[in-house]
Design an enzyme around this catalytic site. Sequence first.
Site, PDB file in Angstrom:
ATOM      1  N   ASP A 105       0.869  -1.160   0.000  1.00 50.96           N
ATOM      2  CA  ASP A 105       0.000   0.000   0.000  1.00 50.96           C
ATOM      3  C   ASP A 105       0.916   1.223   0.000  1.00 50.96           C
ATOM      4  O   ASP A 105       1.808   1.329   0.839  1.00 50.96           O
ATOM      5  CB  ASP A 105      -0.865  -0.017   1.273  1.00 50.96           C
ATOM      6  CG  ASP A 105      -2.232   0.577   1.038  1.00 50.96           C
ATOM      7  OD1 ASP A 105      -2.294   1.675   0.458  1.00 50.96           O
ATOM      8  OD2 ASP A 105      -3.232  -0.049   1.429  1.00 50.96           O
ATOM      9  N   ASP A 155      -2.773   4.818  -2.268  1.00 55.20           N
ATOM     10  CA  ASP A 155      -3.738   5.336  -1.296  1.00 55.20           C
ATOM     11  C   ASP A 155      -4.069   6.806  -1.534  1.00 55.20           C
ATOM     12  O   ASP A 155      -3.161   7.637  -1.683  1.00 55.20           O
ATOM     13  CB  ASP A 155      -3.139   5.185   0.113  1.00 55.20           C
ATOM     14  CG  ASP A 155      -4.093   5.640   1.192  1.00 55.20           C
ATOM     15  OD1 ASP A 155      -5.084   4.934   1.414  1.00 55.20           O
ATOM     16  OD2 ASP A 155      -3.854   6.701   1.806  1.00 55.20           O
ATOM     17  N   GLU A 209      -6.374   4.497  -5.883  1.00 58.45           N
ATOM     18  CA  GLU A 209      -7.612   4.749  -5.147  1.00 58.45           C
ATOM     19  C   GLU A 209      -8.077   6.146  -5.554  1.00 58.45           C
ATOM     20  O   GLU A 209      -7.611   7.147  -5.017  1.00 58.45           O
ATOM     21  CB  GLU A 209      -7.394   4.685  -3.628  1.00 58.45           C
ATOM     22  CG  GLU A 209      -8.713   4.751  -2.875  1.00 58.45           C
ATOM     23  CD  GLU A 209      -8.591   5.204  -1.430  1.00 58.45           C
ATOM     24  OE1 GLU A 209      -9.500   4.944  -0.645  1.00 58.45           O
ATOM     25  OE2 GLU A 209      -7.578   5.850  -1.074  1.00 58.45           O
ATOM     26  N   HIS A 235     -11.462  -2.412   2.980  1.00 55.04           N
ATOM     27  CA  HIS A 235     -11.309  -2.146   4.421  1.00 55.04           C
ATOM     28  C   HIS A 235     -11.936  -0.832   4.865  1.00 55.04           C
ATOM     29  O   HIS A 235     -11.906  -0.511   6.047  1.00 55.04           O
ATOM     30  CB  HIS A 235      -9.818  -2.162   4.768  1.00 55.04           C
ATOM     31  CG  HIS A 235      -9.101  -0.989   4.151  1.00 55.04           C
ATOM     32  ND1 HIS A 235      -8.949  -0.863   2.789  1.00 55.04           N
ATOM     33  CD2 HIS A 235      -8.550   0.119   4.695  1.00 55.04           C
ATOM     34  CE1 HIS A 235      -8.320   0.276   2.522  1.00 55.04           C
ATOM     35  NE2 HIS A 235      -8.060   0.887   3.664  1.00 55.04           N
ATOM     36  N   ASP A 236     -12.442  -0.043   3.919  1.00 57.77           N
ATOM     37  CA  ASP A 236     -13.078   1.231   4.262  1.00 57.77           C
ATOM     38  C   ASP A 236     -14.597   1.158   4.155  1.00 57.77           C
ATOM     39  O   ASP A 236     -15.275   2.173   4.345  1.00 57.77           O
ATOM     40  CB  ASP A 236     -12.628   2.333   3.285  1.00 57.77           C
ATOM     41  CG  ASP A 236     -11.183   2.742   3.492  1.00 57.77           C
ATOM     42  OD1 ASP A 236     -10.666   2.573   4.607  1.00 57.77           O
ATOM     43  OD2 ASP A 236     -10.574   3.229   2.514  1.00 57.77           O
TER      44      ASP A 236
HETATM   45  O1  TEU Z   1      -8.882   6.140   2.032  1.00 57.16           O
HETATM   46  C1  TEU Z   1      -9.067   7.361   1.390  1.00 57.16           C
HETATM   47  C2  TEU Z   1     -10.445   7.791   1.394  1.00 57.16           C
HETATM   48  O2  TEU Z   1     -10.832   8.553   0.541  1.00 57.16           O
HETATM   49  C3  TEU Z   1     -11.281   7.287   2.519  1.00 57.16           C
HETATM   50  O3  TEU Z   1     -11.096   8.188   3.551  1.00 57.16           O
HETATM   51  C4  TEU Z   1     -12.705   7.168   2.253  1.00 57.16           C
HETATM   52  O4  TEU Z   1     -13.244   8.385   1.801  1.00 57.16           O
HETATM   53  C5  TEU Z   1     -13.390   6.777   3.520  1.00 57.16           C
HETATM   54  O5  TEU Z   1     -12.632   5.795   4.165  1.00 57.16           O
HETATM   55  C6  TEU Z   1     -14.760   6.226   3.278  1.00 57.16           C
HETATM   56  O6  TEU Z   1     -15.256   5.730   4.475  1.00 57.16           O
HETATM   57  C7  TEU Z   1      -7.579   5.744   2.240  1.00 57.16           C
HETATM   58  C8  TEU Z   1      -7.524   4.443   3.011  1.00 57.16           C
HETATM   59  O7  TEU Z   1      -8.128   3.435   2.263  1.00 57.16           O
HETATM   60  C9  TEU Z   1      -8.132   4.636   4.359  1.00 57.16           C
HETATM   61  O8  TEU Z   1      -8.163   3.447   5.090  1.00 57.16           O
HETATM   62  C10 TEU Z   1      -7.319   5.671   5.080  1.00 57.16           C
HETATM   63  O9  TEU Z   1      -7.931   5.977   6.292  1.00 57.16           O
HETATM   64  C11 TEU Z   1      -7.152   6.935   4.260  1.00 57.16           C
HETATM   65  O10 TEU Z   1      -6.808   6.703   2.913  1.00 57.16           O
HETATM   66  C12 TEU Z   1      -6.037   7.770   4.830  1.00 57.16           C
HETATM   67  O11 TEU Z   1      -4.815   7.183   4.505  1.00 57.16           O
END
Ligand code: TEU
Length: 561
Positions: A98, A198, A255, A327-328
């Site tokens: 990542d 990311d 992403e 995971h989000d």
């Molecule tokens: O996520 C980026 C992002 O845009 C997320 O914040 C998303 O909008 C949100 O999680 C929706 O619920 C990435 C990673 O995948 C995330 O786990 C991190 O927290 C974030 O970047 C910061 O690095």
Amino acid sequence: MERQWWHNKVAYQIYPKSFYDSNGDGIGDIPGIMERLDYLKYLGVDILWLSPVYQSPLADQGYDISDYYKIDPCFGTMRDMEALIKEAKKRQMYILMDLVVNHCSDEHLWFKKAMADPEGEYGNFFYLADQKAGRPCNWRSYFGGSVWEPLPGTDKQYLHMFHKKQPDLNWENPKVRQEIYKMINWWLEKGVAGFRLDAIINIKKALPMKDYPADRPDGLADAGVMLAHAEDIGEFLREMKEETFQKHDAFTVGEVFNDKPEELAAFIGEDGYFSSMFDFRETVMGTSPKGWYDSRPVTGEEYKQACFESQEQSGDLGFYSNIIENHDEPRGVSHYLPEGQVCEASKKMLAGLYFMLRGIPFIYQGQEIGMENVDFQSIDEVDDISSRAEYQVALDAGVSEEKAMDAVRRYSRDNARTPMQWNGNCHAGFTVGTPWLRENPNYRRINVEEQRDRRDSVFQFYRSLIALRKNPEYEDSLIYGKCIPYLREQKNLMAYFRRGENKTLLVMGNFQEIPQKVKLPGVCEKVLINNMDWVDDGTDREMGLKGWQYVVLEMRMQDGL
Ligand code: TEU
Ligand code: CA
């Protein structure tokens, strides 16, 4: 289109902290991943994306990196990481790291130096401003509150698009970019096959910074509005690609939220900045600018149309990466299937529908056994910083605690972060210690051990989907063929062709509990996949589908079709 090594691969996302704990400290680790490589090989996936395992205070579960060249001790050692890369290679598997370079941790040496001497070299690694002039802009951090935070011990403030422990790196500074490229190459030389990038779209800010119209009572504006005004991110992305990925034939997946359709070719076309990027059209559907509490469920019809719009947009110019969860996000089966209808048949249907779209399918850990959302009872059971922030947003908007918890149950990132369910024993077989986050109590019913050798399990269904995509006979249609919607207006039917030079496959899912009939555009020669034991042998021109039935048919098309 020039063939690339990753075109016909299937990817799997590992969230290391919750995958498998090898030493009983309650935290999943790299040796744990190694122990499960044969399981993943048996499933059939090739590319393994690891959420961050770098040294980190874990304020945002590793997305806050304090040293890009070190492995966090809770995950293992650099030697473990090297062994994992080697063991994966032995099995013709590829490791993706990542790449979190929009920001680092406030405990990174660069930030400490910036704090010690804001006017010095490292001050310019971040976005700093004088405190006395007030906030330079009214942007809202993704995790709530202003993006500006006082720089401790100084009269400055710094910008963070995410948590305050995640200061944004200043990509306008060429020194920052060179440091990042050096680090990327260091990892590529170690043998990783590429990266998931990311939050990459955040690296370019709309400058000079200014206020946008406030969109909530807090007087702040969603940071996404600013991103829509940011231009020329391509210059950074092209430079990064040329200095790093391109030299190593690496696979990269971005992403990218807030993408601009007219820029798709520049991002994932033949000479794009990335190999691929996630299709988040379905993911963001139903969300509200007000926050989770105001979001609404997604219907099957909406899901279908969103998938088709993305497919139309990418056409054959490049490859999206397709997901139903990560995971989000909440678990895909809990999110896209109607409440009360989540069963093995519907889970398989959803899996089959996104899996055969054009692009690279990604499976998130646990998805292959149909893991579901968690029935969180109180906010104290939730660890995730974004869920806690959204809970507060709901309360601040005057919503009751019960309703605020409802939103958390539906959208919490912790739905996806509970331990992987390996078996029906204590803590789902994830750890012999105490897991860092409580397992989903449904693990006695839903687990790998129960499904692995059961012929009609969700797990075995995923295996058959993967095997079909890998079958060279269908490469021409399933990997490179066009995706053409079929009977798009027929309600709760999601159907599409994958059409290659030689073969045409018809993918169909009945997105409802009740049966429906579907006209066939030709003769079905072979049923390649079916999520039920039963198939309608009605007529040549029509096929009945049971509730939640999913089939992939090899067709002999009528002339002219
Ligand atoms: O996520 C980026 C992002 O845009 C997320 O914040 C998303 O909008 C949100 O999680 C929706 O619920 C990435 C990673 O995948 C995330 O786990 C991190 O927290 C974030 O970047 C910061 O690095
Ligand atoms: Ca451990």
